[in-house]
Write a protein that holds these residues in place. Structure first.
Motif, PDB file in Angstrom:
ATOM      1  N   VAL A   6     101.616  84.170 -21.965  1.00 10.27           N
ATOM      2  CA  VAL A   6     103.035  84.214 -22.344  1.00 10.27           C
ATOM      3  C   VAL A   6     103.764  85.221 -21.473  1.00 10.27           C
ATOM      4  O   VAL A   6     103.313  86.366 -21.320  1.00 10.27           O
ATOM      5  CB  VAL A   6     103.221  84.589 -23.828  1.00 10.27           C
ATOM      6  CG1 VAL A   6     104.704  84.563 -24.212  1.00 10.27           C
ATOM      7  CG2 VAL A   6     102.432  83.667 -24.745  1.00 10.27           C
ATOM      8  N   LEU A   7     104.885  84.794 -20.929  1.00  6.90           N
ATOM      9  CA  LEU A   7     105.794  85.696 -20.240  1.00  6.90           C
ATOM     10  C   LEU A   7     107.045  85.831 -21.098  1.00  6.90           C
ATOM     11  O   LEU A   7     107.706  84.832 -21.404  1.00  6.90           O
ATOM     12  CB  LEU A   7     106.171  85.167 -18.865  1.00  6.90           C
ATOM     13  CG  LEU A   7     107.179  86.045 -18.122  1.00  6.90           C
ATOM     14  CD1 LEU A   7     106.496  87.262 -17.529  1.00  6.90           C
ATOM     15  CD2 LEU A   7     107.904  85.272 -17.033  1.00  6.90           C
ATOM     16  N   VAL A   8     107.379  87.041 -21.488  1.00  2.00           N
ATOM     17  CA  VAL A   8     108.580  87.315 -22.273  1.00  2.00           C
ATOM     18  C   VAL A   8     109.633  87.898 -21.330  1.00  2.00           C
ATOM     19  O   VAL A   8     109.382  88.913 -20.672  1.00  2.00           O
ATOM     20  CB  VAL A   8     108.291  88.306 -23.422  1.00  2.00           C
ATOM     21  CG1 VAL A   8     109.568  88.583 -24.211  1.00  2.00           C
ATOM     22  CG2 VAL A   8     107.204  87.759 -24.333  1.00  2.00           C
ATOM     23  N   VAL A   9     110.786  87.260 -21.264  1.00  2.00           N
ATOM     24  CA  VAL A   9     111.873  87.731 -20.410  1.00  2.00           C
ATOM     25  C   VAL A   9     112.867  88.484 -21.285  1.00  2.00           C
ATOM     26  O   VAL A   9     113.578  87.893 -22.101  1.00  2.00           O
ATOM     27  CB  VAL A   9     112.568  86.564 -19.686  1.00  2.00           C
ATOM     28  CG1 VAL A   9     113.683  87.094 -18.780  1.00  2.00           C
ATOM     29  CG2 VAL A   9     111.559  85.764 -18.872  1.00  2.00           C
ATOM     30  N   GLY A  10     112.892  89.804 -21.140  1.00  2.00           N
ATOM     31  CA  GLY A  10     113.799  90.632 -21.926  1.00  2.00           C
ATOM     32  C   GLY A  10     113.036  91.600 -22.814  1.00  2.00           C
ATOM     33  O   GLY A  10     112.250  91.174 -23.663  1.00  2.00           O
ATOM     34  N   ALA A  11     113.264  92.906 -22.610  1.00  2.00           N
ATOM     35  CA  ALA A  11     112.560  93.929 -23.377  1.00  2.00           C
ATOM     36  C   ALA A  11     113.478  94.575 -24.396  1.00  2.00           C
ATOM     37  O   ALA A  11     113.503  95.797 -24.561  1.00  2.00           O
ATOM     38  CB  ALA A  11     111.969  94.981 -22.438  1.00  2.00           C
ATOM     39  N   GLY A  12     114.265  93.740 -25.090  1.00  3.30           N
ATOM     40  CA  GLY A  12     115.005  94.208 -26.245  1.00  3.30           C
ATOM     41  C   GLY A  12     114.109  94.186 -27.466  1.00  3.30           C
ATOM     42  O   GLY A  12     112.894  93.961 -27.383  1.00  3.30           O
ATOM     43  N   LEU A  13     114.684  94.380 -28.630  1.00  4.07           N
ATOM     44  CA  LEU A  13     113.883  94.445 -29.850  1.00  4.07           C
ATOM     45  C   LEU A  13     113.184  93.115 -30.124  1.00  4.07           C
ATOM     46  O   LEU A  13     112.011  93.083 -30.500  1.00  4.07           O
ATOM     47  CB  LEU A  13     114.771  94.841 -31.030  1.00  4.07           C
ATOM     48  CG  LEU A  13     114.045  95.293 -32.297  1.00  4.07           C
ATOM     49  CD1 LEU A  13     113.121  96.467 -32.016  1.00  4.07           C
ATOM     50  CD2 LEU A  13     115.051  95.665 -33.385  1.00  4.07           C
ATOM     51  N   ALA A  14     113.899  91.998 -29.921  1.00  9.79           N
ATOM     52  CA  ALA A  14     113.297  90.685 -30.168  1.00  9.79           C
ATOM     53  C   ALA A  14     112.140  90.422 -29.215  1.00  9.79           C
ATOM     54  O   ALA A  14     111.064  89.971 -29.631  1.00  9.79           O
ATOM     55  CB  ALA A  14     114.351  89.591 -30.042  1.00  9.79           C
TER      56      ALA A  14
END
Length: 385
Positions: A6-14
């Protein structure tokens, strides 16, 4: 070229919460964010509601004192309506510290968080790499990654959503906020809300403090925020109710707030959306911290089951249409709120809330538990499917 689950784009809370949950399920997870520091580019006030504080483990030292009083002001700013709860309903967080804590939790679970990496796009179709079917994800100035699944946590105007052919947010408010230090030992904090279409058409102006900083903000429909959000904010902050005398440097925050409700098409075989990218924001109150955490629980469960089984029908459980149905009343109220375009109408709207029924309705919205569906139950049903 490396391959990840899995690649998650965005290191905000979600994004960080989703990454942590996926890593705890044994998946190889990378989070990327174009920011070089999570203390920059903060857009939210950081108001956590009671339901979130009850259901999620947020360190107490990152949260300001409990807030029980909400004051609603008409455009005239005279005779505000005070609503008082017998419980702490809100706490304002140090969001830089919250993001740091979320990053540490994600990394402790096994996820890798890479900052200063700008997402540049994802392949239109799957590729074969290292014996698995994956999407080729490109970055500006960095080697591409083959990802079995991509999670778009890249904000209200998500590029991942467009690249994956998923739904995109189309209805926004735009908000701006000043944050400045306040003297310790001030009065018990309250949440001051001003309904005035001259400064916040379609939404409100607010003043709230976290025990160390005062947050003074406005938000409204972009086309009606004249002569500009920044100038409107400065004018409001000059005499905002409940605003203590500022001390020290001022921090500015701001950005778009999606208020069209949860998007219908949130997932496809290549990836899914969470947080603001998914429209997981209350259409009426514009609160997004509680929805982003709850939706991330379901997103992680669905993603893990899909990657384990390869069964595309699992993605049907991440159904934005079903979640959206819980927002029908708030979507209608959002349209009604947006129709208040003159100070006279706003005065009348606040006057209507002064009676017993009006106060009860306002308290239900401000102090209620129905801000977002209880998705952990859906996550449990997904795992048992």
């Amino acid at each position: 070229m490396q391959t990840v689950d899995v690649l998650v784009v965005g290191a905000g809370l979600a994004g960080l919460h989703t990454a942590r949950l996926l890593a705890l399920r044994g998946l190889d997870v990378i989070v990327v964010d174009r920011r070089r520091s999570l203390t920059t580019g903060i857009r939210t006030t950081g108001i956590f509601v009671r339901r979130t504080l009850d259901d999620f483990d947020l360190p107490d030292e990152l949260l300001g004192p409990g807030i029980r009083d909400v004051l609603l002001y008409p455009p005239s700013r005279r005779s505000p309506i005070r609503l008082t709860s017998d419980r702490d309903e809100y706490r304002v967080a140090d969001m830089a510290a919250v993001y740091g804590h979320a990053r540490e939790a994600a990394e402790s679970a096994g996820a890798r968080v890479l900052l200063g990496v700008r997402y540049a796009g994802v392949s239109a179709g799957p590729v074969r790499h290292a014996g698995v079917s994956a999407s080729l994800v490109r970055f500006a100035g960095a080697e591409p990654v083959a990802a079995r699944f991509v999670v778009g946590a890249d904000g209200a105007r998500s590029r991942v959503a467009r690249d994956l052919g998923l739904d995109v947010n189309r209805r926004f408010l735009v908000g701006a906020e000043l944050v400045h230090p306040i003297a310790p030992g001030a009065d018990a904090p309250a949440f001051h809300c001003v309904l005035d279409p001259r400064i916040a058409p379609g939404y409100l102006g607010w003043v709230v403090d976290d025990g160390r900083h005062a947050h003074v903000g406005v938000a409204g429909h972009p086309g009606a925020m004249l002569p500009g959000v920044r100038r409107t904010l400065d004018a409001f902050a000059a005499d905002a109710p409940g605003r203590p005398a500022p001390a020290g440097p001022v921090e500015r925050r701001g950005g778009p707030i999606p208020v069209g409700g949860v998007l219908r098409r949130l997932a496809c075989p290549a990836g899914l959306l969470v947080g603001d990218a998914a429209g997981a924001v209350s259409p009426l109150t514009a609160g997004g911290l509680d929805p982003c955490l709850r939706l991330s629980e379901l997103a992680a469960a669905v993603t893990a089951d899909y990657l384990r089984t390869g069964d595309e029908s699992v993605l049907g459980r991440y159904d934005g249409g079903a979640l959206r149905s819980r927002f029908r009343g708030r979507l209608l109220l959002r349209r009604a709120f947006a129709g208040i375009r003159s100070p006279v109408l706003a005065e009348a709207a606040v006057a209507a809330l002064r009676g017993r029924a009006g106060r009860a309705a306002a308290a239900r919205i401000l102090f209620g538990d129905g801000s977002f569906p209880d998705v952990p139950r859906l996550a449990d049903s997904t795992r048992s499917a």
